[in-house]
Structure formats: C-alpha cells, structure tokens
Design an enzyme around this catalytic site. Sequence first.
Site, PDB file in Angstrom:
ATOM      1  N   CYS A  31       0.689  -1.114   0.055  1.00  0.00           N
ATOM      2  CA  CYS A  31       0.009  -0.028  -0.119  1.00  0.00           C
ATOM      3  C   CYS A  31       0.922   1.120  -0.245  1.00  0.00           C
ATOM      4  CB  CYS A  31      -0.906   0.292   1.235  1.00  0.00           C
ATOM      5  SG  CYS A  31      -1.861   1.721   1.390  1.00  0.00           S
ATOM      6  N   CYS A  89      -1.486   1.787  -3.039  1.00  0.00           N
ATOM      7  CA  CYS A  89      -2.796   2.979  -2.716  1.00  0.00           C
ATOM      8  C   CYS A  89      -1.945   4.155  -2.695  1.00  0.00           C
ATOM      9  CB  CYS A  89      -3.378   2.766  -1.512  1.00  0.00           C
ATOM     10  SG  CYS A  89      -3.444   0.836  -0.908  1.00  0.00           S
ATOM     11  N   LYS A 132      -0.103   5.369  -5.911  1.00  0.00           N
ATOM     12  CA  LYS A 132      -1.250   5.370  -6.979  1.00  0.00           C
ATOM     13  C   LYS A 132      -2.081   6.634  -6.922  1.00  0.00           C
ATOM     14  CE  LYS A 132      -4.761   4.203  -5.931  1.00  0.00           C
ATOM     15  NZ  LYS A 132      -5.394   2.880  -5.686  1.00  0.00           N
ATOM     16  N   TYR A 155      -9.793  -3.148 -10.545  1.00  0.00           N
ATOM     17  CA  TYR A 155      -9.398  -1.847  -9.659  1.00  0.00           C
ATOM     18  C   TYR A 155      -8.022  -1.369 -10.506  1.00  0.00           C
ATOM     19  CZ  TYR A 155     -11.951  -2.743  -5.638  1.00  0.00           C
ATOM     20  OH  TYR A 155     -12.927  -2.856  -4.636  1.00  0.00           O
ATOM     21  N   GLU A 157      -7.725   2.062 -12.918  1.00  0.00           N
ATOM     22  CA  GLU A 157      -6.782   3.302 -12.124  1.00  0.00           C
ATOM     23  C   GLU A 157      -5.821   3.661 -13.206  1.00  0.00           C
ATOM     24  OE1 GLU A 157      -8.233   2.686  -7.683  1.00  0.00           O
ATOM     25  OE2 GLU A 157      -6.379   1.810  -8.443  1.00  0.00           O
ATOM     26  N   HIS A 212     -26.155  22.207   0.553  1.00  0.00           N
ATOM     27  CA  HIS A 212     -26.247  22.852  -0.884  1.00  0.00           C
ATOM     28  C   HIS A 212     -25.369  23.894  -1.226  1.00  0.00           C
ATOM     29  CE1 HIS A 212     -28.913  23.404  -4.434  1.00  0.00           C
ATOM     30  NE2 HIS A 212     -28.659  24.736  -4.234  1.00  0.00           N
ATOM     31  N   GLU A 241     -25.484  16.001  -1.769  1.00  0.00           N
ATOM     32  CA  GLU A 241     -27.066  16.020  -1.193  1.00  0.00           C
ATOM     33  C   GLU A 241     -27.847  15.372  -1.935  1.00  0.00           C
ATOM     34  OE1 GLU A 241     -28.786  19.981  -1.985  1.00  0.00           O
ATOM     35  OE2 GLU A 241     -27.373  20.478  -3.499  1.00  0.00           O
TER      36      GLU A 241
HETATM   37  P1  NDP Z   1      -9.041  -7.635 -10.068  1.00  0.00           P
HETATM   38  O1  NDP Z   1      -9.361  -9.112  -9.529  1.00  0.00           O
HETATM   39  O2  NDP Z   1      -9.700  -6.473  -9.463  1.00  0.00           O
HETATM   40  O3  NDP Z   1      -9.156  -7.698 -11.529  1.00  0.00           O
HETATM   41  C1  NDP Z   1      -8.369  -8.603 -12.293  1.00  0.00           C
HETATM   42  C2  NDP Z   1      -9.024  -8.397 -13.795  1.00  0.00           C
HETATM   43  O4  NDP Z   1      -7.973  -9.258 -14.913  1.00  0.00           O
HETATM   44  C3  NDP Z   1     -10.169  -8.453 -14.256  1.00  0.00           C
HETATM   45  O5  NDP Z   1     -10.346  -7.692 -15.082  1.00  0.00           O
HETATM   46  C4  NDP Z   1     -10.367  -9.974 -14.723  1.00  0.00           C
HETATM   47  O6  NDP Z   1     -11.195 -10.202 -15.723  1.00  0.00           O
HETATM   48  C5  NDP Z   1      -8.760  -9.950 -15.571  1.00  0.00           C
HETATM   49  N1  NDP Z   1      -8.388 -11.371 -15.620  1.00  0.00           N
HETATM   50  C6  NDP Z   1      -7.905 -12.266 -14.558  1.00  0.00           C
HETATM   51  N2  NDP Z   1      -7.618 -13.556 -15.439  1.00  0.00           N
HETATM   52  C7  NDP Z   1      -7.921 -13.247 -16.573  1.00  0.00           C
HETATM   53  C8  NDP Z   1      -7.424 -14.185 -17.662  1.00  0.00           C
HETATM   54  N3  NDP Z   1      -7.023 -15.219 -17.537  1.00  0.00           N
HETATM   55  N4  NDP Z   1      -7.597 -13.602 -18.884  1.00  0.00           N
HETATM   56  C9  NDP Z   1      -8.252 -12.239 -19.108  1.00  0.00           C
HETATM   57  N5  NDP Z   1      -8.415 -11.315 -18.152  1.00  0.00           N
HETATM   58  C10 NDP Z   1      -8.130 -11.749 -16.794  1.00  0.00           C
HETATM   59  O7  NDP Z   1      -7.677  -7.273 -10.034  1.00  0.00           O
HETATM   60  P2  NDP Z   1      -6.427  -6.169  -9.878  1.00  0.00           P
HETATM   61  O8  NDP Z   1      -5.232  -6.588 -10.158  1.00  0.00           O
HETATM   62  O9  NDP Z   1      -6.992  -5.079 -10.533  1.00  0.00           O
HETATM   63  O10 NDP Z   1      -6.364  -5.774  -8.453  1.00  0.00           O
HETATM   64  C11 NDP Z   1      -5.904  -6.737  -7.249  1.00  0.00           C
HETATM   65  C12 NDP Z   1      -6.823  -6.421  -6.098  1.00  0.00           C
HETATM   66  O11 NDP Z   1      -6.158  -5.237  -5.546  1.00  0.00           O
HETATM   67  C13 NDP Z   1      -8.222  -6.067  -6.230  1.00  0.00           C
HETATM   68  O12 NDP Z   1      -9.166  -7.077  -6.281  1.00  0.00           O
HETATM   69  C14 NDP Z   1      -8.266  -5.180  -4.905  1.00  0.00           C
HETATM   70  O13 NDP Z   1      -8.962  -5.906  -3.748  1.00  0.00           O
HETATM   71  C15 NDP Z   1      -7.055  -4.733  -4.822  1.00  0.00           C
HETATM   72  N6  NDP Z   1      -6.690  -3.196  -5.020  1.00  0.00           N
HETATM   73  C16 NDP Z   1      -7.586  -2.339  -4.767  1.00  0.00           C
HETATM   74  C17 NDP Z   1      -7.517  -0.716  -5.082  1.00  0.00           C
HETATM   75  C18 NDP Z   1      -8.433   0.080  -4.390  1.00  0.00           C
HETATM   76  O14 NDP Z   1      -9.126  -0.158  -3.538  1.00  0.00           O
HETATM   77  N7  NDP Z   1      -8.664   1.207  -4.786  1.00  0.00           N
HETATM   78  C19 NDP Z   1      -6.733  -0.607  -5.964  1.00  0.00           C
HETATM   79  C20 NDP Z   1      -5.908  -1.483  -6.351  1.00  0.00           C
HETATM   80  C21 NDP Z   1      -6.043  -2.766  -6.057  1.00  0.00           C
HETATM   81  P3  NDP Z   1     -12.747 -10.777 -15.144  1.00  0.00           P
HETATM   82  O15 NDP Z   1     -13.317  -9.676 -14.568  1.00  0.00           O
HETATM   83  O16 NDP Z   1     -13.034 -11.216 -16.432  1.00  0.00           O
HETATM   84  O17 NDP Z   1     -12.355 -11.970 -14.205  1.00  0.00           O
END
Ligand code: NDP
Length: 455
Positions: free
Chosen positions: A40, A45, A48, A174, A178, A431, A436
Amino acid sequence: MDFDLFVIGGGSAGVRCARIAAGHGARVGVAEERHWGGTCVNIGCVPKKLLVQAGEYGAWADDAIGFGWTIQKDSHDWGKLIAAKDREIGRLEGIYRKLLTGAGATVFDGRAVFVDPHTVEIAGKRITAENIVIATGGYPERLDIPGADLGIVSDDAFFLKTMPRHIVMVGSGYIAVEFAGIFRALGAEVHLVYRQPLPLRGFDQDIRESMAEALLAQGIILHPGATPEKLEAAGDRRVLSIGGGRTLTTDLVFFATGRRANVGGLGLEKAGVALNAKNAIQVDDQLRTSQPHIYAMGDVTDRVNLTPVATAEGHALADSLFGDNPRTVSLRNIPSAVFTTPPVASVGLTEEQASALGPVDIYLTRFTPMRHNLSGRGRKTTMKLVVDKATQKVVGAHMLGEDAAEIIQGIAIAVVMGATKADFDRTIGIHPTAAEEFVTLRTRTRTTDLAKAAE
Ligand code: NDP
C-alpha cells in the site's frame, strides 16, 4: 521464547498488529524483506493516488478556461513526478519503521522462513515466538500467455524511467482502470483490453455502464470481449494479439490481471500451515490458521484485499491476544473506491446481489456536475441507492463521480448502522453539493426482484 509475537511482513496488517501488540506490553518482533509499509505505502494505494492527483491537475488546467482563466499548459514531466513521489514514499517508509521501534517492537530487515511451528530463521539467525502472524501480502500476476514477460505489472509501473506514449492495459479490475486513467490523464494513448462486456466485474451494473462511458469520455479506447493470446516484441515496441486475428502494437503492455497470495518460500509446510483452493492461507474468523498459534491476515488470506481491512484485522488480533479485548472484524458492508477520474465508490450490496435475496427499490440519478456546465467537460455523475423493499433499509450505495470516495465514506456509516430510506430522507442536504443527492432521491426508479424472477 524470544518473543510473545513474531510478525512476518511489515505491511498494513503486520505493522498495525505489531505496533498495537507492543503497545499492550507484548514482546514483539517484525520481519520485512523489502519495504516497510508494504504494498500500500510503497507500490500500491499511496503512490497510485499521487499519480491520480498528478493527472487531475492537467484536467483542472483545461477546465479552468471555462471559468475565465487563460492557462498555458506545457507537457507533463514524468521524471519530476516520479522523483517527488519517491521522496514522499521514502519519508513514509521511514515513518512506518519508526512507528514500530517507537512502540517498542524489534525490527528485522530480512526474509523470515519457518524452521518449525515456533521458530523462524532470518539471515541464519533463529528466533522463537509464542504466537506468529503471517502478513506477507500478495503480488501481481501476469496472464499465462506466451511472451507475458515482455509486459509489466503494477510493481514496475511506479518506477518507469519515462512515460510511454502508447499503452495497452490488460484487465478491467481496480488496477487496470485506475492506471488507464492515470496514463491517459498524463497524455498517453491508452487501450483497455478485457474479456467482459463491461469493466469492473463485481460492481453494480449501472456503475459499470457509467464507468465504460467515463473511460470513453476520458479518451481511453476500450476493447471489451477481447482475450489476449500472445505478446511479442517488434524492436522496442510490443505486439499483443487479442483474439479474432486482431493485434495492438504499443510501447508498453501492462498486465493488471489480479494478485496472488504471497505464500512461496516461507516454509509453511514446516509450520503446519495449510493453504486453501486459491493457494492462499486458510484462516477462521479469529484469523487462526490450521496451526492454532499461527495467524494470517491481509492479502495473504485473499479474502477482501483492501488495506483498511488488513489494518483492522491486525488491530483486532493484537487486542484479542494482548489487550484483553477479544474481537473479530466484520467483512460485511466494507466500503471501497476505485480511483479513476472521476472515481467510483460503493458500500453494501449491488442491485444484482440484493435483489437475489428479495425485492429492492432502486433510486438512481445521473446528472452533469455543476462545475462541468461551465468547464464544458463531458463528465456525468451517477448515484444510486439500493433499498430493501420489506425493511426499507438502505443495503447499498454506489456512486461514480467527483469526490465519490469522500462522500461514500460518510454514507457507509449510515449503511453499517442500518439506516432506512426514511432516515436518508429526513437528513437535510448541504447545498449545492453532489452529496446532497443521496438525501433528496425522492422518486423510485424501479423495483427489482431477481429472486422472484428466478422462481
Ligand atoms: P482484479 O481482480 O480487480 O481484476 C483482475 C482483472 O484481470 C479482471 O478484469 C479480470 O477479468 C482480469 N483477468 C484475470 N484473469 C484473466 C484471464 N485469464 N484472462 C483475461 N483477463 C483476466 O485485480 P487487480 O489486479 O485489478 O487488483 C487486485 C486487487 O487489489 C483488487 O481485487 C483489490 O482488492 C485490490 N486493489 C484495490 C484498489 C482500491 O481499493 N482502490 C486499487 C488496486 C487494487 P474478469 O473480470 O473477467 O475476471
């Protein structure tokens, strides 16, 4: 035993747990092999959000013209931004280390590996502890396709020497949305390649649709329904095959395709700590692993991978073990945000989740924020309440729009307390704000009952 508690991993969960336990008078040791504060603070976080803010300034400069300003905007200096970010992160990392020593914990800069259930080894030194916490976090994973090593992951993105002019993001979770927003706001051409019809799987459908529109409005090129097949080099450039004979040629391919629990090389078999089907550490609701005196928390358990959950777990365990205050952390109604431009934030159930349990009243509004009537920026805000029809409790609140994260944090208190729609209605708005709208949503948009539809 050398310590009452030994914590492996100095990230959000580990630092909080160690610090609070030491404050309760426990003898505490903590090992961290890479950087204090963990993902983080160093490669997640915090940096980022600094990059997101860098992008926002550029847009504000453009928007100010509609308010009478004459602004000359030169190109963005990525090197300067990264140097400033590195200085700030260095400062924070130092603070995290000091928090531990200040609380009386002993810090070890190195990798801790289990030798037996009560002993870890760090750089050849053996240390014993009554209780051990595993808080080693996670790491980003590339897709398993040929040439995947030619792409980068989020760990690398914070240290790019220059910002590529053309970027392909893979995934639509996410991290993908982002970073797509960050690079676009800083001037790159950005393509988002994902296999779903809409980004942000798991979020509310209206928010996902609004997100796709917002990404397009920002000038990000969307490739829904695409499946990356292979990645190849063409000189300095990269060629990503995305199915159906289509290819994208780019400067940089960034895999944001999920994270894995960091369980490798810890000697977990020697500690008798079991993994679950996701290859993460299995814990019960007291954060106990299969070995009762060994606990795990945060991303290494791969449940809700969010910093505030990890810190809450660390705090609860320290209080439970050493503070005479046994307690657990509820994983219900956890608010979260996606720091796109504009951001998304939500708490509670989506319409789909809630209506699978019973009928829900939906209150939905979309509008152009006041600021953008003058700025001319085509940016909309979406706000939505999901209300249980029977009890009239607000079971979900969702927003895409400026300040969404700041607004939903407050709304989350009401949702956690079980506020009803009538409680929202009798609250006076501030407001003029976007917030709101959450207390002035008078007209029900629809009633949804997926449970009945499924019968
Ligand atoms: P996520 O799990 O959010 O997203 C993973 C992405 O990769 C999805 O779009 C998924 O598609 C895709 N994917 C996974 N496997 C494959 C595949 N074999 N082929 C094609 N596409 C694939 O993971 P992130 O890496 O974005 O983030 C990890 C975690 O970190 C998050 O879940 C969150 O908990 C945390 N995080 C939180 C943030 C915040 O609070 N602002 C910021 C950044 C990270 P599909 O949807 O189809 O499975």
